[in-house]
Design an enzyme around this catalytic site. Structure first.
Site: not given
Ligand code: GRF
Length: 203
Positions: A111, A145
């Site tokens: 995240h 969650g």
């Molecule tokens: C990333 O910023 C990740 O933290 C979020 O979605 C984005 C995915 O980027 N969950 P990618 O598709 O791996 O380039």
């Protein structure tokens, strides 16, 4: 140590998938991606996977009557490919309790904030709008969650007053590409111990 088998669920660009694949190629991540599943037709992540000869499947959520049926199909694929871990890498759907309870293997997510701050969508925009001095990214186990599961690794980046969402997102993304492969490597070394909501990283 046997190589971990990873099933990656993703919706978009796939740069985190790429970082994991690059880490594996460089011998820094003792894992192999056995399948990539996407809810988005033509997603770049599917092209990246196919380019590396990894099974890459678009599973259209709209072709199922209920979310549960769609998720059951995802789980069927995960089991068919005998994955040890489910890796969410920019997967833009919230997994239901049904999925999480029936996965049978741990699920990881990355995240783009320092959880528990800025859960949910547009975490980087939330950080810019809030005016925090630091943000970052978090690799965590997925629980029932949204962005609430036990934290494995975090990385911190500065946030500047003049930052745009794009600039901050890029700064965070660079760290994502470091911490996600590292977290997977720690798992492969058996160094990640979950004690309730706390994760201990052993030497
Ligand atoms: C990333 O910023 C990740 O933290 C979020 O979605 C984005 C995915 O980027 N969950 P990618 O598709 O791996 O380039």
């Amino acid at each position: 140590m046997p190589r971990l088998k990873l099933a990656v669920l993703a919706s978009g660009r796939g740069s985190n998938l790429q970082a994991i694949l690059d880490g594996a190629k460089a011998g820094k991540v003792n894992a192999e991606v056995v399948v990539v599943l996407s809810d988005k037709q033509g997603a770049s992540v599917l092209k990246r996977a196919a380019g590396e000869n990894i099974p890459a499947l678009w599973i259209d959520p709209k072709s199922f009557l209920e979310k549960k049926d769609y998720e059951a199909e995802l789980l069927k694929q995960v089991k068919e490919y005998r994955a040890d871990y489910i890796i969410l890498a920019g997967y833009m759907r919230i997994l239901s309790k049904f999925f999480i309870r029936n996965a049978g293997i741990p699920i990881l997510n990355i995240h783009p904030s320092l959880l528990p701050s800025f859960q949910g969508l547009d975490a980087q925009k939330q950080a810019v709008d809030y005016g925090v001095r630091f943000s970052g990214c978090t690799v965590h186990f997925v629980d029932e969650g949204v962005d609430t599961g036990p934290i494995i690794l975090q990385a911190v980046v500065p946030v500047y007053p003049e930052d745009t969402v794009e600039a901050l997102s890029l700064r965070i993304l660079e760290q994502e590409h470091e911490v996600y492969p590292r977290a997977i490597q720690l798992l492969s070394e058996g160094r990640v111990i979950c004690r309730g909501r706390k994760v201990i990283l052993s030497d």
